[in-house]
Design a protein around this motif. Structure first.
Motif, mmCIF file in Angstrom:
data_model
loop_
_atom_site.group_PDB
_atom_site.id
_atom_site.type_symbol
_atom_site.label_atom_id
_atom_site.label_comp_id
_atom_site.label_asym_id
_atom_site.label_seq_id
_atom_site.Cartn_x
_atom_site.Cartn_y
_atom_site.Cartn_z
ATOM 1 N N GLU A 148 0.814 -1.225 0.000
ATOM 2 C CA GLU A 148 0.000 0.000 0.000
ATOM 3 C C GLU A 148 0.846 1.272 0.000
ATOM 4 O OE1 GLU A 148 -2.834 -0.411 3.292
ATOM 5 O OE2 GLU A 148 -2.551 -2.572 3.062
ATOM 6 N N ALA A 149 2.086 1.153 -0.435
ATOM 7 C CA ALA A 149 2.977 2.307 -0.421
ATOM 8 C C ALA A 149 3.612 2.525 -1.787
ATOM 9 C CB ALA A 149 4.076 2.108 0.629
ATOM 10 N N THR A 150 3.784 3.785 -2.165
ATOM 11 C CA THR A 150 4.487 4.121 -3.389
ATOM 12 C C THR A 150 5.989 4.051 -3.127
ATOM 13 O OG1 THR A 150 2.699 5.615 -4.034
ATOM 14 C CG2 THR A 150 4.789 5.846 -5.203
ATOM 15 N N VAL A 151 6.685 3.241 -3.903
ATOM 16 C CA VAL A 151 8.120 3.034 -3.707
ATOM 17 C C VAL A 151 8.839 3.238 -5.032
ATOM 18 C CG1 VAL A 151 7.764 1.418 -1.798
ATOM 19 C CG2 VAL A 151 7.936 0.547 -4.146
ATOM 20 N N LEU A 152 10.167 3.242 -4.972
ATOM 21 C CA LEU A 152 10.958 3.341 -6.193
ATOM 22 C C LEU A 152 10.851 2.044 -6.988
ATOM 23 C CD1 LEU A 152 14.171 5.064 -4.804
ATOM 24 C CD2 LEU A 152 12.286 6.134 -6.057
ATOM 25 N N LEU A 153 10.996 2.140 -8.285
ATOM 26 C CA LEU A 153 10.858 0.982 -9.158
ATOM 27 C C LEU A 153 11.831 -0.129 -8.774
ATOM 28 C CD1 LEU A 153 9.679 -0.414 -11.659
ATOM 29 C CD2 LEU A 153 11.349 0.838 -13.042
ATOM 30 N N LEU A 154 13.079 0.207 -8.516
ATOM 31 C CA LEU A 154 14.074 -0.817 -8.201
ATOM 32 C C LEU A 154 13.771 -1.507 -6.870
ATOM 33 C CD1 LEU A 154 17.416 0.847 -9.361
ATOM 34 C CD2 LEU A 154 15.988 -0.828 -10.567
#
Length: 203
Positions: A148-154
């Motif tokens: 449920e969190a926006t994270v970096l692609l990597l």
């Protein structure tokens, strides 16, 4: 093009007894996907925002079909599964053996919502290189959302590689594809990929 309303999309989570953590993930992916679609549209990209919203909401509707067993775990499924959820999982596994969640969604919705069903199916298909903008946005938004969190692609890729390990080099190749997709999206926008979380939260 006929699309379900947002209310209809949300009702499917009840109809198909989707676990709450999967529903929350879909809602978070939808927030990111709609934001990207709207920003790209402002820059002149031809994209159907309503189609993106529906596809993002429904992209993991049948996620349980890929689970060989239902287990309550602190990291992946912190809430206990209800009897209804377990029954639906068994039914889906029996009716759609050896299928991915996006393939199941296609089979269920292709007659009523053919364009939507195709976007859901194609968005997560690694063999489709030239995705439509709608497919690309939904898939990328999913890869930027960990639970449920926006994270970096990597960061998300590292999580998926650990969650679904493979013996070949497919994750390496997939990483290259996703970075290319990221570049395609942000080449059209006025902010960078690492700023996405901040921009979404500013809405």
């Amino acid at each position: 093009m006929i699309l379900p309303t947002e209310e209809q999309c949300l009702q499917y989570f009840d109809e198909y007894k989707v676990p709450n953590n999967i529903k929350r993930h879909c809602l978070c992916v939808t927030e990111v996907a709609v934001f990207l679609a709207e920003e790209l549209k402002k820059k002149g990209v031809v994209v159907n925002v309503d189609l993106v919203k529906c596809a993002a909401l429904m992209h993991d509707l049948f996620k349980v079909v890929v689970l060989e067993k239902l287990e309550q775990t602190e990291q992946y499924h912190p809430e206990p599964f209800s009897e209804e959820e377990i029954s639906m999982w068994k039914m889906l596994r029996e009716k759609y053996p050896n299928m991915w969640e996006s393939q199941v969604a296609y089979e269920i919705f292709k007659d009523q919502f053919p364009e939507l069903a195709l976007v859901v199916k194609n968005s997560s298909d690694p063999h489709i290189k030239d995705k439509t903008w709608e497919e690309l946005i939904v898939h990328y938004a999913d890869f930027r959302t960990m639970q449920e969190a926006t994270v970096l692609l990597l960061e998300r890729l590292a999580y998926l590689e650990k969650r679904y390990p493979r013996k070949d080099d497919s994750w390496i190749r997939y990483k290259e594809v996703m970075l290319q997709n990221e570049s395609k999206i942000f080449n059209e926008l006025h902010f960078q990929a690492h700023e996405l979380k901040e921009k979404v939260n500013e809405r």
